[in-house]
Design a protein around this motif. Structure first.
Motif, PDB file in Angstrom:
ATOM      1  N   ARG A 129       0.704  -1.301  -0.054  1.00 48.00           N
ATOM      2  CA  ARG A 129      -0.130   0.002  -0.016  1.00 48.00           C
ATOM      3  C   ARG A 129       0.806   1.281  -0.101  1.00 48.00           C
ATOM      4  NH1 ARG A 129      -4.873  -1.407   4.347  1.00 48.00           N
ATOM      5  NH2 ARG A 129      -5.659  -3.027   2.976  1.00 48.00           N
TER       6      ARG A 129
ATOM      7  N   VAL B  18      -0.688   4.120  -1.419  1.00 47.39           N
ATOM      8  CA  VAL B  18      -1.585   4.640  -0.558  1.00 47.39           C
ATOM      9  C   VAL B  18      -0.885   5.921   0.239  1.00 47.39           C
ATOM     10  CG1 VAL B  18      -3.317   4.634   1.359  1.00 47.39           C
ATOM     11  CG2 VAL B  18      -3.226   3.014  -0.358  1.00 47.39           C
ATOM     12  N   ALA B  19       0.410   5.445   0.715  1.00 48.63           N
ATOM     13  CA  ALA B  19       1.087   6.535   1.559  1.00 48.63           C
ATOM     14  C   ALA B  19       1.453   7.796   0.660  1.00 48.63           C
ATOM     15  CB  ALA B  19       2.210   5.674   2.094  1.00 48.63           C
TER      16      ALA B  19
ATOM     17  N   THR C 167      -2.181   9.650  -0.117  1.00 47.28           N
ATOM     18  CA  THR C 167      -3.321   9.957   0.712  1.00 47.28           C
ATOM     19  C   THR C 167      -2.483  10.684   1.923  1.00 47.28           C
ATOM     20  OG1 THR C 167      -4.502   8.056   0.161  1.00 47.28           O
ATOM     21  CG2 THR C 167      -5.371   9.244   1.981  1.00 47.28           C
ATOM     22  N   TYR C 168      -2.651  12.007   2.264  1.00 50.48           N
ATOM     23  CA  TYR C 168      -2.031  12.367   3.291  1.00 50.48           C
ATOM     24  C   TYR C 168      -2.855  13.184   4.404  1.00 50.48           C
ATOM     25  CZ  TYR C 168       2.189  12.175   0.070  1.00 50.48           C
ATOM     26  OH  TYR C 168       2.954  11.709  -0.772  1.00 50.48           O
ATOM     27  N   ASN C 169      -2.299  13.030   5.516  1.00 50.98           N
ATOM     28  CA  ASN C 169      -2.617  13.648   6.743  1.00 50.98           C
ATOM     29  C   ASN C 169      -1.489  14.637   7.186  1.00 50.98           C
ATOM     30  OD1 ASN C 169      -3.634  14.580   9.273  1.00 50.98           O
ATOM     31  ND2 ASN C 169      -2.928  12.836  10.273  1.00 50.98           N
ATOM     32  N   PHE C 170      -1.784  15.839   6.875  1.00 52.52           N
ATOM     33  CA  PHE C 170      -0.606  16.847   6.933  1.00 52.52           C
ATOM     34  C   PHE C 170      -0.312  17.328   8.528  1.00 52.52           C
ATOM     35  CE2 PHE C 170      -1.226  17.353   2.388  1.00 52.52           C
ATOM     36  CZ  PHE C 170      -0.121  17.326   2.197  1.00 52.52           C
ATOM     37  N   LYS C 171      -1.221  16.954   9.394  1.00 51.81           N
ATOM     38  CA  LYS C 171      -0.721  16.978  10.733  1.00 51.81           C
ATOM     39  C   LYS C 171       0.306  15.868  11.048  1.00 51.81           C
ATOM     40  CE  LYS C 171      -2.862  18.308  15.248  1.00 51.81           C
ATOM     41  NZ  LYS C 171      -3.822  18.176  16.101  1.00 51.81           N
ATOM     42  N   SER C 172       0.593  14.729  10.526  1.00 49.23           N
ATOM     43  CA  SER C 172       1.233  13.878  10.772  1.00 49.23           C
ATOM     44  C   SER C 172       2.761  14.191  10.200  1.00 49.23           C
ATOM     45  CB  SER C 172       1.002  12.541  10.268  1.00 49.23           C
ATOM     46  OG  SER C 172       2.081  11.442  10.227  1.00 49.23           O
ATOM     47  N   ILE C 173       3.808  13.906  11.142  1.00 51.48           N
ATOM     48  CA  ILE C 173       5.305  14.264  10.658  1.00 51.48           C
ATOM     49  C   ILE C 173       5.627  13.196   9.646  1.00 51.48           C
ATOM     50  CG2 ILE C 173       6.173  12.987  12.786  1.00 51.48           C
ATOM     51  CD1 ILE C 173       7.479  16.107  11.235  1.00 51.48           C
ATOM     52  N   PHE C 174       4.970  12.085   9.913  1.00 51.11           N
ATOM     53  CA  PHE C 174       5.272  10.859   8.999  1.00 51.11           C
ATOM     54  C   PHE C 174       4.962  11.225   7.571  1.00 51.11           C
ATOM     55  CE2 PHE C 174       5.482   6.286  10.203  1.00 51.11           C
ATOM     56  CZ  PHE C 174       6.745   6.511  10.757  1.00 51.11           C
ATOM     57  N   ALA C 175       3.605  11.852   7.142  1.00 56.96           N
ATOM     58  CA  ALA C 175       3.361  12.404   5.803  1.00 56.96           C
ATOM     59  C   ALA C 175       4.371  13.522   5.665  1.00 56.96           C
ATOM     60  CB  ALA C 175       1.976  13.177   6.154  1.00 56.96           C
TER      61      ALA C 175
END
Lengths: 257, 406
Positions: B116, B119-120, B123-131
């Motif tokens: 996946r 997907v990473a 699809t982003y969640n910009f509050k995540s430092i991972f993203a």
């Protein structure tokens, strides 16, 4: 970042699926056997609303030492009891790897020596750290306060498990051979208590753990409705949040810890 | 400084192919280990629902951190104008890319759902430092590739300084992002500290330079290219200073933790009672990773011996892996402080009963995956230096003309 689940974004797809399932339901596979019932499908057409916030009150004084009924009920409700231990897995290690959505914890107050027992599960925070850190937004909070994982976009990075202050999440370490239709599960994804979301979406008013608790220690309901059983109970007793210092405004509260 | 000529790595064929075969074998073993883990699921690893990041993360984070640090040598040349470092810049840029790719592959292959990845990436969640890190990593690869081009293509040379500045700033952001993965975790006693970001930056300086020195000395030694004492002295002194800086940050991190009562139990765990984590901290992170290398590098006689420099650089790498192990695994092994003021007597989910640490023992496939990432980074480096002109023909003192440098 919470996902705007109150948006009717997938209406077309849902209508199609509902229609298709309807056709399937009408198809008799064998006498008396139907493929899938859509009798309770109506509420699924209604978008999840932020007018409600689901939550729980746990009366620790009623929680009986040695009782594990809530855990057993949760396992049954969500198909965790169908789990098969992989062949060759070490018993001790496997016990640390198998999923647990709810567990009982026995505590002793260091100062007073008072001992209490309580169930721990996802606390359904208003500001969930697991949602903040999830890179893909798979870990999300519904408009009605339920924190859960979108199993289609979870990449299995486990960052949410690093971030959760409650050790509430499980990673699926093994291939899932058996699962319930209402609770899809799969290897390599993260999961946790979702307040029996399948019951919510089908009009149910209770959770499995609440139903199973003979002592009545678990009260579930809408925290925003002042007349709900949970709100009424909360107004009567002093309640606490676990790790209130983190200011997560949890949806699960405790009394008499 | 005389004009610098670059030449492909000229090590004789049997040794070259032998080296590649060994590295490729390690990569292949790592690949099979990954297939095994992905097919079976993570139950075949030592990871659990309490210690969710295991040995692959230790290797991956070390390589990613070292990657940004490997670029420093180039930055010193083109951003800070130290002419003596300019001939070293190409290998520096190359290793920044190969180490990062090696680390990222380990990270991705340890995902529960590596397929996946798309997907990473979409699809982003910009509050995540991972993203954010996904952007920082991919951007770093692109910028360093352009940086290498400006260094290797004569017509693009004038842009090298500008691109070098961008790459330098980007690498600081990247390591800040990597450190913040831990710095932002409010729930765990060992993390949730802003010092994580600068500490990771200074760690990257040392680990990247140590790996760079090892590859440079190995490549020059096997190819019988001259590597002057003056340059080597500068590089080893720089490594010593970076290690001293890690020492300082380690000290400040633990002293500030010790000041707050809420962290006393965690500090007691790491510094005194944590068993394997305590040993890894004192023996690996502190003694082998910092004190011994500093002793060697700053010793007036030992510090000038090439064998001793190699040992010091190897120790810095071992110390780095130890440090990341203590941070990543030790930080998770220490139980969450879920009920302050209470002792957990029983738990159905290993909530630190009686204050006991969570269990973790690395499984062989995890280690093999990590080593595979290491080998892949080296393999890519050695292939690249063989087919393209990354290495200067000579780094002898008289070529670099140190007295007129700077």
């Amino acid at each position: 970042m919470s996902q705007p689940t109150d948006q009717p974004s997938n209406t077309g797809r849902r209508e199609f699926l509902a229609g298709a399932t309807g056709v399937a339901a009408a198809t008799v596979v064998a006498p008396g056997v139907f493929l899938q019932s859509v009798a309770n499908a109506a509420p699924r057409d209604t978008a999840v609303s932020s007018d409600v916030r689901y939550g729980m009150l746990i009366d620790t004084s009623k929680c009986a030492d040695g009782c594990n009924d809530c855990v057993t009920a949760c396992d049954k409700e969500n198909g965790l009891d169908m789990l098969v231990k992989p062949e060759g897995a070490d018993d001790e290690l496997w016990d640390m790897q198998r999923p647990r959505w709810i567990r009982t914890v026995k505590l002793r107050n260091n100062l007073t020596g008072h001992v209490s027992t309580l169930p721990m599960m996802c606390q359904h925070c208003e500001h969930p750290p697991c949602v903040d850190v999830c890179p893909t937004g798979a870990s999300f909070r519904r408009a009605d306060g339920i924190v859960m994982v979108d199993r289609h976009t979870c990449i299995g990075c486990r960052y949410c498990m690093m971030a959760c202050p409650y050790n509430a999440r499980s990673f699926i370490h093994e291939a899932v051979q058996f699962k319930l239709t209402a609770t899809p599960r799969g290897k390599g994804c993260v999961e946790s208590c979702n307040l029996c979301v399948q019951r919510r979406d089908n009009g149910g008013t209770t959770t499995a753990c609440q139903d199973a608790c003979k002592q009545g220690a678990i009260v579930f309901g809408d925290l925003k409705d002042p007349n709900s059983a949970v709100s009424q109970a909360m107004s009567k007793y002093p309640t606490v949040q676990i790790r209130a210092d983190l200011k997560l405004n949890t949806g699960v509260r405790y009394t008499d810890v | 400084m005389k004009k610098i000529h670059y030449r492909e790595w000229g090590i004789d064929s049997p040794r070259y192919w032998g080296l590649l075969a060994v590295l490729a074998a390690i990569v292949a073993v790592g690949g099979f280990a990954t297939l095994y883990m992905e097919h079976e699921g993570h139950w075949v690893t030592g990871m659990t629902n309490q210690v969710v990041w295991g040995t692959p993360h230790v290797f991956a984070i070390f390589l990613i951190v070292a990657a940004s640090g490997a670029l420093n040598v180039a930055s010193i040349g083109s951003v800070f104008g130290q002419k003596m470092y300019k001939p070293l810049a190409r290998l520096s840029g190359l290793m920044a890319i190969t180490l990062l790719v090696g680390g990222l592959i380990v990270l991705v292959l340890d995902l529960g759902q590596p397929t996946r990845l798309i997907v990473a990436m979409t699809t982003y969640n910009f509050k995540s430092i991972f993203a954010w890190n996904i952007y920082l990593y991919v951007g770093f690869l692109a910028i360093v590739a352009v940086y290498l081009f400006t260094m290797m293509e004569r017509k693009a040379n004038p842009y090298s300084h500008g691109v070098g500045v961008v790459a330098f700033v980007w690498r600081l952001a990247l390591t800040t992002g990597t450190g913040s993965i831990f710095g932002f975790l409010v729930a765990r006693q060992g993390y949730d500290a802003a010092i994580m970001a600068p500490m990771f930056i200074i760690m990257s300086f040392a680990y990247g330079l140590a790996l760079y020195l090892l590859v440079l000395m190995f490549a020059f030694n096997t190819d019988e290219r001259p590597l002057g004492d003056v340059l080597l002295r500068r590089l080893k002194n720089l490594l010593g200073v970076f290690v001293a800086a890690i020492f300082y940050f380690t000290l400040v991190y633990h002293l500030t933790n010790l000041y707050g009562t809420e962290n006393h139990e965690f500090e007691a765990f790491i510094l005194r009672d944590g068993g394997v984590y305590t040993w890894t901290f004192w023996l690996g992170w502190v003694l082998l990773g910092m004190l011994v290398p500093m002793g060697i590098l700053f010793h007036p006689a030992l510090g000038m011996q090439r064998g001793a420099i190699v040992i010091a650089a190897l120790l810095v790498v071992i110390g780095g892996l130890s440090a990341i192990y203590v941070i990543v695994i030790g930080g998770q092994a220490f139980p969450l402080s879920m009920f302050p003021g209470y002792t957990v007597l029983e738990s159905g989910y290993y909530d630190g009963v009686g204050g006991l640490a969570r269990h973790y023992a690395p499984a062989l496939p995890e280690v093999l995956l990590g080593l595979g990432g290491f080998a892949l980074a080296l393999l890519a480096t050695f292939v690249a230096v063989r087919i393209l002109q990354f290495l200067p023909a000579s780094l002898a003192d008289e070529v670099l003309d140190p007295h007129k440098a700077n």
